[in-house]
Write an enzyme that holds these catalytic residues in place. Structure first.
Site, PDB file in Angstrom:
ATOM      1  N   GLN A 185       0.811  -1.218   0.000  1.00 53.01           N
ATOM      2  CA  GLN A 185       0.000   0.000   0.000  1.00 53.01           C
ATOM      3  C   GLN A 185       0.843   1.266   0.000  1.00 53.01           C
ATOM      4  O   GLN A 185       0.378   2.325  -0.420  1.00 53.01           O
ATOM      5  CB  GLN A 185      -0.929  -0.001   1.207  1.00 53.01           C
ATOM      6  CG  GLN A 185      -0.232   0.111   2.549  1.00 53.01           C
ATOM      7  CD  GLN A 185      -1.220   0.251   3.700  1.00 53.01           C
ATOM      8  OE1 GLN A 185      -2.380   0.612   3.482  1.00 53.01           O
ATOM      9  NE2 GLN A 185      -0.776  -0.030   4.908  1.00 53.01           N
TER      10      GLN A 185
ATOM     11  N   THR B  38       9.539  -2.435   8.958  1.00 51.86           N
ATOM     12  CA  THR B  38      10.840  -2.572   8.291  1.00 51.86           C
ATOM     13  C   THR B  38      11.470  -1.215   8.031  1.00 51.86           C
ATOM     14  O   THR B  38      12.696  -1.061   8.110  1.00 51.86           O
ATOM     15  CB  THR B  38      10.669  -3.331   6.961  1.00 51.86           C
ATOM     16  OG1 THR B  38      10.101  -4.607   7.219  1.00 51.86           O
ATOM     17  CG2 THR B  38      12.004  -3.510   6.252  1.00 51.86           C
TER      18      THR B  38
ATOM     19  N   LEU C 185      19.033  -4.448  14.720  1.00 49.05           N
ATOM     20  CA  LEU C 185      19.877  -5.278  15.578  1.00 49.05           C
ATOM     21  C   LEU C 185      19.481  -6.748  15.459  1.00 49.05           C
ATOM     22  O   LEU C 185      18.311  -7.086  15.587  1.00 49.05           O
ATOM     23  CB  LEU C 185      19.764  -4.841  17.035  1.00 49.05           C
ATOM     24  CG  LEU C 185      20.504  -3.555  17.433  1.00 49.05           C
ATOM     25  CD1 LEU C 185      19.774  -2.318  16.928  1.00 49.05           C
ATOM     26  CD2 LEU C 185      20.667  -3.476  18.947  1.00 49.05           C
TER      27      LEU C 185
ATOM     28  N   VAL D 102      -5.038  -3.129  -0.246  1.00 48.72           N
ATOM     29  CA  VAL D 102      -5.965  -4.260  -0.251  1.00 48.72           C
ATOM     30  C   VAL D 102      -7.275  -3.831   0.393  1.00 48.72           C
ATOM     31  O   VAL D 102      -7.292  -3.274   1.500  1.00 48.72           O
ATOM     32  CB  VAL D 102      -5.362  -5.462   0.495  1.00 48.72           C
ATOM     33  CG1 VAL D 102      -6.367  -6.596   0.598  1.00 48.72           C
ATOM     34  CG2 VAL D 102      -4.099  -5.941  -0.219  1.00 48.72           C
TER      35      VAL D 102
ATOM     36  N   HIS E 291       7.232   1.466  20.400  1.00 52.16           N
ATOM     37  CA  HIS E 291       8.511   1.245  21.072  1.00 52.16           C
ATOM     38  C   HIS E 291       9.409   2.450  20.809  1.00 52.16           C
ATOM     39  O   HIS E 291       9.544   2.891  19.671  1.00 52.16           O
ATOM     40  CB  HIS E 291       9.117  -0.042  20.512  1.00 52.16           C
ATOM     41  CG  HIS E 291      10.576  -0.218  20.732  1.00 52.16           C
ATOM     42  ND1 HIS E 291      11.143  -0.301  21.971  1.00 52.16           N
ATOM     43  CD2 HIS E 291      11.602  -0.353  19.847  1.00 52.16           C
ATOM     44  CE1 HIS E 291      12.441  -0.478  21.847  1.00 52.16           C
ATOM     45  NE2 HIS E 291      12.748  -0.501  20.572  1.00 52.16           N
TER      46      HIS E 291
ATOM     47  N   TYR F 276      18.903  -0.850  24.517  1.00 51.22           N
ATOM     48  CA  TYR F 276      19.911  -1.316  23.563  1.00 51.22           C
ATOM     49  C   TYR F 276      20.483  -0.112  22.823  1.00 51.22           C
ATOM     50  O   TYR F 276      19.865   0.962  22.759  1.00 51.22           O
ATOM     51  CB  TYR F 276      19.338  -2.347  22.592  1.00 51.22           C
ATOM     52  CG  TYR F 276      18.222  -1.870  21.692  1.00 51.22           C
ATOM     53  CD1 TYR F 276      18.486  -1.157  20.514  1.00 51.22           C
ATOM     54  CD2 TYR F 276      16.891  -2.149  22.005  1.00 51.22           C
ATOM     55  CE1 TYR F 276      17.465  -0.741  19.684  1.00 51.22           C
ATOM     56  CE2 TYR F 276      15.868  -1.730  21.177  1.00 51.22           C
ATOM     57  CZ  TYR F 276      16.151  -1.018  20.010  1.00 51.22           C
ATOM     58  OH  TYR F 276      15.141  -0.610  19.190  1.00 51.22           O
TER      59      TYR F 276
ATOM     60  N   VAL G 131      12.780  -8.378  12.076  1.00 48.96           N
ATOM     61  CA  VAL G 131      13.863  -8.433  11.090  1.00 48.96           C
ATOM     62  C   VAL G 131      14.841  -9.556  11.422  1.00 48.96           C
ATOM     63  O   VAL G 131      15.322 -10.265  10.539  1.00 48.96           O
ATOM     64  CB  VAL G 131      14.593  -7.070  11.027  1.00 48.96           C
ATOM     65  CG1 VAL G 131      15.858  -7.183  10.168  1.00 48.96           C
ATOM     66  CG2 VAL G 131      13.680  -5.985  10.476  1.00 48.96           C
ATOM     67  N   THR G 132      15.101  -9.753  12.706  1.00 47.42           N
ATOM     68  CA  THR G 132      16.046 -10.783  13.150  1.00 47.42           C
ATOM     69  C   THR G 132      15.728 -12.151  12.557  1.00 47.42           C
ATOM     70  O   THR G 132      16.638 -12.914  12.226  1.00 47.42           O
ATOM     71  CB  THR G 132      16.015 -10.880  14.689  1.00 47.42           C
ATOM     72  OG1 THR G 132      16.414  -9.628  15.244  1.00 47.42           O
ATOM     73  CG2 THR G 132      16.923 -11.981  15.202  1.00 47.42           C
TER      74      THR G 132
ATOM     75  N   ASP H 138       2.316 -37.497  19.094  1.00 47.13           N
ATOM     76  CA  ASP H 138       2.042 -38.862  19.541  1.00 47.13           C
ATOM     77  C   ASP H 138       0.673 -38.877  20.195  1.00 47.13           C
ATOM     78  O   ASP H 138       0.245 -37.910  20.820  1.00 47.13           O
ATOM     79  CB  ASP H 138       3.137 -39.404  20.459  1.00 47.13           C
ATOM     80  CG  ASP H 138       3.269 -38.629  21.761  1.00 47.13           C
ATOM     81  OD1 ASP H 138       2.810 -37.465  21.827  1.00 47.13           O
ATOM     82  OD2 ASP H 138       3.859 -39.171  22.715  1.00 47.13           O
TER      83      ASP H 138
ATOM     84  N   THR I 217      -2.667 -41.345  22.073  1.00 45.57           N
ATOM     85  CA  THR I 217      -3.259 -42.587  22.563  1.00 45.57           C
ATOM     86  C   THR I 217      -4.664 -42.658  21.977  1.00 45.57           C
ATOM     87  O   THR I 217      -5.435 -41.699  22.108  1.00 45.57           O
ATOM     88  CB  THR I 217      -3.321 -42.636  24.104  1.00 45.57           C
ATOM     89  OG1 THR I 217      -3.995 -41.475  24.588  1.00 45.57           O
ATOM     90  CG2 THR I 217      -1.926 -42.713  24.692  1.00 45.57           C
TER      91      THR I 217
ATOM     92  N   TYR J 143     -12.111 -40.702  32.928  1.00 44.19           N
ATOM     93  CA  TYR J 143     -12.709 -39.571  32.223  1.00 44.19           C
ATOM     94  C   TYR J 143     -14.199 -39.501  32.516  1.00 44.19           C
ATOM     95  O   TYR J 143     -14.890 -40.528  32.556  1.00 44.19           O
ATOM     96  CB  TYR J 143     -12.529 -39.720  30.710  1.00 44.19           C
ATOM     97  CG  TYR J 143     -11.099 -39.747  30.256  1.00 44.19           C
ATOM     98  CD1 TYR J 143     -10.449 -38.568  29.902  1.00 44.19           C
ATOM     99  CD2 TYR J 143     -10.397 -40.948  30.185  1.00 44.19           C
ATOM    100  CE1 TYR J 143      -9.126 -38.585  29.477  1.00 44.19           C
ATOM    101  CE2 TYR J 143      -9.083 -40.975  29.767  1.00 44.19           C
ATOM    102  CZ  TYR J 143      -8.442 -39.796  29.416  1.00 44.19           C
ATOM    103  OH  TYR J 143      -7.141 -39.819  29.013  1.00 44.19           O
TER     104      TYR J 143
END
Length: 843
Positions: free
Chosen positions: A57, A67, A73, A195, A246, A277, A380-381, A566, A568, A665
């Site tokens: 957009q 981004t 970092l 969109v 942030h 940071y 980004v990391t 897994d 039962t 049960y």
């Protein structure tokens, strides 16, 4: 369902979804041209899916999402192996990319500082994660921290974790590099396309509608970042993420940096004790803070690019800087870095990005709308790693990495409300840099889900932790007197958190008398219909063609033989089965494959379960029923529908703790009556209620695996030690792949040599007996594997650790487990460690 020539996939399971009209080159529309969308277009086109359209957009190459403002970092180390693998691939890929001669990754390294003893201990633990996941890192002295970052005040630093392969991702450059590569292969990127709708037909994606036209599609991937919930609503899909703002600021030029010409030359820096940071911007310092109050943002109120610009916002994801939130962090910055004491902030903004209730991405294809995929809440990391995994998933039918932590199906219905997502997403922001114990539960909203026995558990002083929204007792204060006379080694402060010596007493009582365990949170599915037997038999690895009353342990495998789960499976009637499963993904997988004559229903919330286990279990249960509960009449792995007192129950003779007993049960409305009936009848037998802490100890003494912790779809049954649940004389999903299944590694039981030593899981394991000839020619000092589950075995008097290790390690071999920087000796043991002849269960 055997694998077919169609690349190992069956027609009804076509997750890559090449339609019958476009079987060779599916049409893919990716919504969002941030780092995730560009990375995914690159990964898909590299695999031959070249009919890819990316809709954005905003303007390219900086469309205004997260981004566009990301400081870049990249710290690879994480408690999550999956996130670490994502980050490793992101670094590997971005290092290889460049634009106009500029690398897309500046590998300056990373440095995490400790200014408190607790944080220094945490850095040793993080160094263990790094070693376990194959990331270079070491804990270094304060003097070395000063060498790496001369501007810090060495006098307040106790040490640091140096990771030389971390660094700065140039996110917009990396987006451009991948955009250009994908375009060369046939992809197209369309900017200024907003969109406005999603078209669907017969439960499948049909097209994406924009203000510039409609784009037909066989697959649509929402990589819209914090706009993900907006796109999801158009598709009728909930996207459980919460955008939050942030703070990020840049100083004015610092004389101490001189006339710097490089973007950055020092490691990226974390000061997690104060939620901060730092990174260089040539002659300035960039600072990010998580110390402020959470600032949630409504994704439906975020402005489009042009509207944001018209209101003097640099981009839609960049909100005005809030000075009042910044002030305490600025003081902490000046405390750590004296050069900032005379400095000023030049610019600042509050950047928006996404958090989920558990801090993990949201990935996968929706079952409700086939062909609609999510690649959301990705930083980004992890961007390139996520893109590779999703591309593999779409093209090959499954990713090469285990993604159960990221699967969009993982959240329970009770965890998907807007209030829950907002509250837990905000808490994730607060805890980004906190020292978190692996058992530490979220604080709110609790209690959310409780079993019918909750009131009785409270009366017994249950200490509750939380999982899947459920309150789970881990021990009961009422059992504290039972610890008298027990020889229980003292624990270090870390392993003593969320633990009590009462667990030892509860384990002992289970081995010697009888205990009640609340098994209600375990997932239960009901499968019915004329085709139920055939369906389940071809979906799972073991033989289910048994008479009603049989219970079978079996596996859900993928087409490559990896363990999806897994189970039962209890056959209660010719066309009715009850399944003990692991996660919502099991329901999703079975439902995707179920034919029209099979119905699958999740019955967990409407039912409950009590595990009655111990040598006196039969003495407790038998007087309550007219049915014969003797070993001869009610054998191991059998089921029976009966009454206990006034309560109708489905009784299954199973034991996850290695003792005689049953899983009982009933419906949720009768659960409390069932508990009271058992409790009253057991008073003369010394019955107790026991918690998950004792349960985990007992199950490891028997070597019972926990899916998602000990084994995942990255492992085959023979590696994981569950090959006994595979019948190769029948056809089932993954059958052909098992013919050549490798067993280069095994899930290996270890006993710590020191009776007082404890580890908790995810620690690296070193095997010096293998020398430098270890897998891949790895040098001595390289971990041979890592711990999955660990718990103190109170019956054995040793801590038990299961670990993935090279198959050539034999019983008696010595290894070392690194725990907070200390290498603890352990020995490869033979399993099962307790009651190898199964005499206690079969009596």
């Amino acid at each position: 369902m055997s694998s077919t020539p169609e690349n190992g996939r069956t027609p009804e399971n076509r997750p890559h979804g090449a339609s019958e009209t476009h079987p060779q080159v599916p049409r893919v529309v990716i919504i969002g041209a941030g780092i995730v969308g560009c990375s995914l277009a690159d990964e898909l086109t590299a695999r031959g899916w070249t009919d890819v359209t990316v809709l954005e957009q905003g303007p390219l190459p900086a469309p205004g999402g997260s981004t566009s403002h990301a400081p870049g970092l990249v710290f690879q180390t994480s408690p999550s192996k999956t996130l670490a693998e994502f980050a490793k691939y992101t670094v590997e890929k971005f290092v290889s990319l460049e634009v106009d001669g500029v690398s897309c990754f500046n590998q300056v390294g990373g440095l995490e500082l400790a200014t408190t003893p607790e944080r220094l201990a945490e850095l040793h633990r993080r160094a263990g994660y790094a070693a376990a996941w194959g990331i270079r890192g070491e804990v270094v002295s304060a003097a070395r921290c000063k060498e790496l970052w001369p501007l810090v005040d060495e006098s307040v630093v106790l040490g640091g974790l140096h990771t030389p392969d971390d660094g700065l991702a140039r996110a917009l450059l990396a987006s451009r590099a991948q955009l250009e590569r994908a375009t060369e292969r046939g992809a197209r990127f369309l900017e200024r396309h907003t969109v406005t709708g999603i078209e669907k037909e017969d439960g499948r994606i049909k097209a994406v509608v924009t203000d510039q036209g409609t784009f037909p599609a066989d697959h649509v991937v929402s990589a819209a970042g914090f706009w993900g919930p907006v796109i999801g609503r158009m598709a009728g899909i909930d996207v459980p993420l919460q955008p939050l703002a942030h703070q990020y600021a840049r100083t004015k030029p610092l004389p101490e940096l001189g006339k710097a010409t490089e973007e950055a030359s020092k490691p990226i820096l974390r000061f997690q004790d104060r939620d901060l940071y730092f990174r260089e911007h040539t002659d300035r310092i960039g600072i990010g803070s998580y110390a402020h109050q959470p600032l949630p943002v409504d994704p439906f109120a975020i402005l489009p690019y042009d509207e944001a610009r018209a209101q003097d916002m640099e981009m839609p994801s960049s909100y005005p800087f809030t000075e009042e939130d910044w002030a305490p962090s600025w003081e902490d910055c000046r405390w750590l870095i004296p050069a900032l004491r005379e400095a000023e902030i030049e610019t600042g903004f509050n950047g928006v990005f996404s958090f989920t209730p558990d801090g993990m991405p949201v990935l996968g294809e929706s079952r409700e709308l086939r062909g609609f995929w999510l690649a959301e809440a990705v930083w980004v990391t992890h961007s390139a790693g996520v893109a590779r995994a999703v591309a593999e998933w779409m093209v090959d039918g499954r990713p090469s990495l285990d993604l159960h932590e990221c699967d969009l199906t993982r959240f329970e219905e009770a965890q998907r409300s807007p209030s829950y997502i907002r509250e837990r997403g905000s808490q994730q922001f607060v805890e980004v840099y906190d020292v978190l114990h692996p058992l530490q539960p979220m604080e709110q909203p609790r209690p959310l889900r409780v079993s019918p026995f909750y009131a009785r558990q409270q009366q017994l002083g249950a200490h509750f932790l939380e999982g899947g929204g459920w309150e789970r007792p881990h021990w009961y204060e009422a059992n504290a007197p039972l610890t008298e006379g027990l020889d229980i080694p003292e624990r270090d402060p870390w392993s003593a958190r969320f633990w009590s010596p009462i667990a030892a007493a509860e384990a002992k009582a289970t081995r010697e008398k009888v205990a009640l365990y609340d098994m209600t949170p375990l997932r239960r599915l009901e499968v019915t219909g004329p085709g139920a037997l055939d369906f389940l038999n071809r979906m799972t690895s073991n033989n289910l063609r048994k008479k009603p009353g049989a219970v079978t342990y079996t596996l859900l495998l993928d087409e490559r033989g990896g363990i999806r789960s897994d189970l039962t499976v209890a056959r209660l009637a010719p066309d009715r089965f009850q399944i003990g499963a692991n996660s919502p993904a099991d329901l999703d997988w079975l439902t995707r494959h179920a034919p029209a004559d099979v119905q699958i229903r999740d019955i967990t919330s409407g039912t409950c379960c009590i595990g009655v286990w111990g040598p006196l279990a039969r003495d407790l249960v038998q007087p309550l029923t007219r049915d014969d509960f003797s070993h001869e009449a009610f054998g191991y792995f059998r089921a029976k529908e009966t009454y206990l007192g006034h309560v109708p129950v489905t009784a299954m003779r199973l034991s996850y703790v290695g003792e005689l007993g049953w899983e009982l049960y009933t419906s949720a409305d009768l659960g409390l009556r069932l508990w009271d009936t058992l409790w009253e009848a057991g008073q003369d037998l010394g019955v107790i209620a026991a918690g998950r802490s004792a349960f985990n100890s007992l199950r490891l003494e028997k070597g019972y695996r926990a899916w998602g912790t000990d084994m995942t779809d990255e492992h085959n049954p023979y590696e994981a030690g569950v090959g006994f649940a595979v019948r190769t004389d029948k056809e089932f999903v993954g059958r052909e792949a098992l013919d050549n299944a490798p067993v280069a590694r095994k899930l290996t039981p270890l006993l710590l040599d020191d009776p007082a030593a404890v580890v908790l899981g995810k620690e690296p394991v070193f095997a010096p007996t293998l020398g430098s000839a270890r897998a891949g020619g790895a040098p001595i000092g390289t971990p041979a594997g890592y711990v999955t589950s660990a718990s103190y075995g109170y019956t054995l008097g040793r801590c038990i650790a299961y670990a993935w290790l090279p198959a050539e390690l034999t019983t008696g071999a010595g290894v070392h487990i690194e725990y907070f920087g200390e290498k603890i000796p352990a020995t490869v043991a033979e399993e099962p460690l307790f009651d190898p002849k199964m005499t206690r269960i079969r009596r």
